[in-house]
Write a protein that holds these residues in place. Structure first.
Motif, PDB file in Angstrom:
ATOM      1  N   LEU A   9       4.464 -17.479  17.273  1.00 58.89           N
ATOM      2  CA  LEU A   9       4.572 -16.061  17.645  1.00 58.89           C
ATOM      3  C   LEU A   9       5.003 -15.208  16.450  1.00 58.89           C
ATOM      4  O   LEU A   9       4.607 -14.039  16.344  1.00 58.89           O
ATOM      5  N   ALA A  10       5.803 -15.793  15.558  1.00 58.30           N
ATOM      6  CA  ALA A  10       6.294 -15.032  14.406  1.00 58.30           C
ATOM      7  C   ALA A  10       5.207 -14.792  13.373  1.00 58.30           C
ATOM      8  O   ALA A  10       5.241 -13.775  12.657  1.00 58.30           O
ATOM      9  N   LEU A  11       4.221 -15.703  13.274  1.00 58.74           N
ATOM     10  CA  LEU A  11       3.205 -15.573  12.229  1.00 58.74           C
ATOM     11  C   LEU A  11       2.377 -14.294  12.362  1.00 58.74           C
ATOM     12  O   LEU A  11       2.235 -13.555  11.375  1.00 58.74           O
ATOM     13  N   PRO A  12       1.795 -13.975  13.545  1.00 59.85           N
ATOM     14  CA  PRO A  12       1.041 -12.716  13.620  1.00 59.85           C
ATOM     15  C   PRO A  12       1.923 -11.486  13.418  1.00 59.85           C
ATOM     16  O   PRO A  12       1.459 -10.477  12.868  1.00 59.85           O
ATOM     17  N   VAL A  13       3.192 -11.565  13.812  1.00 62.04           N
ATOM     18  CA  VAL A  13       4.108 -10.450  13.559  1.00 62.04           C
ATOM     19  C   VAL A  13       4.310 -10.271  12.059  1.00 62.04           C
ATOM     20  O   VAL A  13       4.255  -9.150  11.526  1.00 62.04           O
ATOM     21  N   ALA A  14       4.539 -11.390  11.357  1.00 62.43           N
ATOM     22  CA  ALA A  14       4.736 -11.320   9.909  1.00 62.43           C
ATOM     23  C   ALA A  14       3.487 -10.810   9.210  1.00 62.43           C
ATOM     24  O   ALA A  14       3.567 -10.005   8.270  1.00 62.43           O
ATOM     25  N   LEU A  15       2.313 -11.248   9.658  1.00 61.58           N
ATOM     26  CA  LEU A  15       1.066 -10.771   9.058  1.00 61.58           C
ATOM     27  C   LEU A  15       0.890  -9.274   9.278  1.00 61.58           C
ATOM     28  O   LEU A  15       0.454  -8.543   8.378  1.00 61.58           O
ATOM     29  N   THR A  16       1.235  -8.798  10.472  1.00 63.14           N
ATOM     30  CA  THR A  16       1.120  -7.369  10.761  1.00 63.14           C
ATOM     31  C   THR A  16       2.047  -6.556   9.867  1.00 63.14           C
ATOM     32  O   THR A  16       1.660  -5.522   9.305  1.00 63.14           O
ATOM     33  N   VAL A  17       3.284  -7.030   9.721  1.00 60.52           N
ATOM     34  CA  VAL A  17       4.243  -6.334   8.853  1.00 60.52           C
ATOM     35  C   VAL A  17       3.754  -6.334   7.417  1.00 60.52           C
ATOM     36  O   VAL A  17       3.848  -5.331   6.700  1.00 60.52           O
ATOM     37  N   ALA A  18       3.189  -7.471   6.974  1.00 66.48           N
ATOM     38  CA  ALA A  18       2.706  -7.568   5.595  1.00 66.48           C
ATOM     39  C   ALA A  18       1.589  -6.579   5.320  1.00 66.48           C
ATOM     40  O   ALA A  18       1.525  -5.984   4.237  1.00 66.48           O
ATOM     41  N   VAL A  19       0.710  -6.399   6.274  1.00 65.22           N
ATOM     42  CA  VAL A  19      -0.397  -5.463   6.083  1.00 65.22           C
ATOM     43  C   VAL A  19       0.083  -4.018   6.214  1.00 65.22           C
ATOM     44  O   VAL A  19      -0.441  -3.117   5.556  1.00 65.22           O
ATOM     45  N   SER A  20       1.097  -3.802   7.021  1.00 63.03           N
ATOM     46  CA  SER A  20       1.583  -2.439   7.244  1.00 63.03           C
ATOM     47  C   SER A  20       2.355  -1.894   6.056  1.00 63.03           C
ATOM     48  O   SER A  20       2.241  -0.714   5.722  1.00 63.03           O
ATOM     49  N   LEU A  21       3.164  -2.757   5.421  1.00 61.66           N
ATOM     50  CA  LEU A  21       4.061  -2.288   4.370  1.00 61.66           C
ATOM     51  C   LEU A  21       3.377  -2.301   3.017  1.00 61.66           C
ATOM     52  O   LEU A  21       2.500  -3.116   2.751  1.00 61.66           O
ATOM     53  N   GLY A  22       3.806  -1.382   2.168  1.00 59.76           N
ATOM     54  CA  GLY A  22       3.257  -1.291   0.823  1.00 59.76           C
ATOM     55  C   GLY A  22       3.570   0.059   0.229  1.00 59.76           C
ATOM     56  O   GLY A  22       4.435   0.800   0.721  1.00 59.76           O
ATOM     57  N   ALA A  23       2.871   0.396  -0.842  1.00 54.33           N
ATOM     58  CA  ALA A  23       3.081   1.706  -1.463  1.00 54.33           C
ATOM     59  C   ALA A  23       2.826   2.821  -0.469  1.00 54.33           C
ATOM     60  O   ALA A  23       3.485   3.866  -0.489  1.00 54.33           O
ATOM     61  N   THR A  24       1.847   2.603   0.415  1.00 54.74           N
ATOM     62  CA  THR A  24       1.566   3.525   1.520  1.00 54.74           C
ATOM     63  C   THR A  24       1.727   2.765   2.820  1.00 54.74           C
ATOM     64  O   THR A  24       0.994   1.811   3.078  1.00 54.74           O
ATOM     65  N   VAL A  53      -6.411  -1.561   4.232  1.00 48.08           N
ATOM     66  CA  VAL A  53      -6.110  -2.605   5.218  1.00 48.08           C
ATOM     67  C   VAL A  53      -7.043  -3.791   5.060  1.00 48.08           C
ATOM     68  O   VAL A  53      -6.614  -4.941   4.899  1.00 48.08           O
ATOM     69  N   TRP A  54      -8.361  -3.539   5.107  1.00 50.71           N
ATOM     70  CA  TRP A  54      -9.324  -4.636   5.221  1.00 50.71           C
ATOM     71  C   TRP A  54      -9.644  -5.299   3.880  1.00 50.71           C
ATOM     72  O   TRP A  54      -9.807  -6.514   3.812  1.00 50.71           O
ATOM     73  N   GLN A  55      -9.729  -4.515   2.821  1.00 51.15           N
ATOM     74  CA  GLN A  55     -10.147  -5.075   1.544  1.00 51.15           C
ATOM     75  C   GLN A  55      -8.982  -5.527   0.665  1.00 51.15           C
ATOM     76  O   GLN A  55      -9.168  -6.413  -0.177  1.00 51.15           O
ATOM     77  N   LEU A  56      -7.805  -4.931   0.841  1.00 46.37           N
ATOM     78  CA  LEU A  56      -6.693  -5.237  -0.049  1.00 46.37           C
ATOM     79  C   LEU A  56      -5.601  -6.061   0.627  1.00 46.37           C
ATOM     80  O   LEU A  56      -5.230  -7.130   0.131  1.00 46.37           O
ATOM     81  N   ARG A  57      -5.093  -5.589   1.758  1.00 43.11           N
ATOM     82  CA  ARG A  57      -3.890  -6.216   2.310  1.00 43.11           C
ATOM     83  C   ARG A  57      -4.181  -7.391   3.236  1.00 43.11           C
ATOM     84  O   ARG A  57      -3.425  -8.381   3.228  1.00 43.11           O
ATOM     85  N   VAL A  58      -5.212  -7.312   4.053  1.00 45.06           N
ATOM     86  CA  VAL A  58      -5.494  -8.442   4.959  1.00 45.06           C
ATOM     87  C   VAL A  58      -5.827  -9.715   4.186  1.00 45.06           C
ATOM     88  O   VAL A  58      -5.269 -10.784   4.488  1.00 45.06           O
TER      89      VAL A  58
END
Length: 333
Positions: A9-24, A53-58
């Motif tokens: 359950l933690a893995l998709p949450v961590a992936l979502t946070v990873a894609v959400s956070l950044g310079a923007t 989202v799709w080309q850089l962070r995912v």
């Protein structure tokens, strides 16, 4: 198994946070909206959100999860291979070979169209295979024959130190300070610049290694009791060790080729998993894959966000987090 469920359950949450956070920062809802549209086959919408989202962070987040899972699996397998809880995926010299290949490309080959026509990832993988062949040859040809763990470790350390020395010499030959900085950054591990094309090799390798190791879970449990006990249970000990060496070497090579040398994941995660669920590899292996994936996704977020305007090498963060965590785990049991 509660720990595995929590990590799943933690893995998709961590992936979502990873894609959400950044310079923007991008809201989680928008992240999943973009991912859903692209999975449904819709074209990218105008603006930067779809691109980021799709080309850089995912791809970067998925690569972090794959590298973490693979390193944890390799660490679990190497510790069973040499029957040493302090072993990690880099003990066999494979990472030194991959580093040698990558640095040779960066220093000697990049300006001339690529060393022998290889790219960075291919050169690193070729270097890892070179180290694998040398360690295998030294182990197989050693006086007395057999495939003893101590002989394997000594061969790996010897080849690893030799290739590390050659790598250091190549770094000294680097043409300029910027080139040296790029080489050192790669040697300390980095997931920067990950693309969708980078995911195929580690994904296939990690999946195949996980399936193979799960199929050998019972023999691995027997091996942990000692060679004589394993042989008495019908395990072909020398053959199993050869298979483990090949699988862990190829897995480590594939991961180091795309992410550089990242320490402590393959050492720390198996320890934590055994503390949670015991030494049964049927439980430890899936938990290690999930735990390694979550850990590396979190580490990659810290690499990108801990220092404003600067990205930290992944190996630096895993070492800073891993050493105290491992000491704490050892203090508990």
């Amino acid at each position: 198994m509660l720990p595995a469920l929590v990590l799943a359950l933690a893995l998709p949450v961590a992936l979502t946070v990873a894609v959400s956070l950044g310079a923007t920062s991008i809201p989680a809802g928008e992240v999943w909206s973009v991912v859903g549209r692209r999975l449904a086959g819709e074209p990218a919408r105008p603006g930067t959100t779809d691109l980021v989202v799709w080309q850089l962070r995912v791809p970067r987040a998925l690569l972090a999860a794959l590298v973490g899972a693979g390193l944890a699996l390799a660490g679990t397998a190497v510790q069973a291979l040499v029957r040493n809880p302090l072993a990690d995926p880099y003990l066999l010299g494979i990472s030194s070979g991959a580093s040698f290949g990558a640095v040779a490309y960066l220093v000697l080959g990049a300006g001339a169209g690529g060393l022998l026509g290889l790219g960075l990832t291919s050169a690193a993988f070729a270097g890892a295979l070179l180290a694998f062949g040398l360690v295998w040859g030294m182990t197989a040809l050693a006086r007395g024959g057999g495939f003893a763990p101590l002989r394997l470790v000594l061969a790996g350390v010897a080849i690893g130190q030799f290739l590390s020395g050659v790598t250091s010499y190549l770094v000294l030959r680097a043409g300029d300070a910027q080139q040296v900085q790029g080489v050192l950054f790669w040697l300390m591990g980095s997931l920067g610049g990950a693309t969708w094309d980078d995911l195929a090799m580690p994904a296939l390798t990690v999946a195949a290694a996980l399936l193979w190791l799960l199929a050998r879970a019972r023999p691995l449990n027997a091996l942990a009791l000692g060679d004589e006990s394993a042989a008495g249970a019908g395990v072909r000990v020398a053959w199993l060790r050869r298979e483990l060496f090949v699988v862990t070497s190829l897995l480590t090579a594939a991961l180091v080729a795309v992410a550089g040398a990242i320490a402590f994941v393959g050492l720390m995660v198996p320890h934590a998993c055994r503390l949670l669920v015991g030494g049964d590899h049927r439980r430890t292996l899936p938990l290690a894959a999930l735990g390694g994936a979550v850990l590396m996704v979190v580490v990659d977020v810290l690499c990108r966000t801990a220092v404003d305007g600067q990205e930290l090498p992944a190996g630096v963060v895993t070492s800073v987090l891993g050493a105290p965590a491992l000491l704490w785990l050892l203090g508990r049991r």
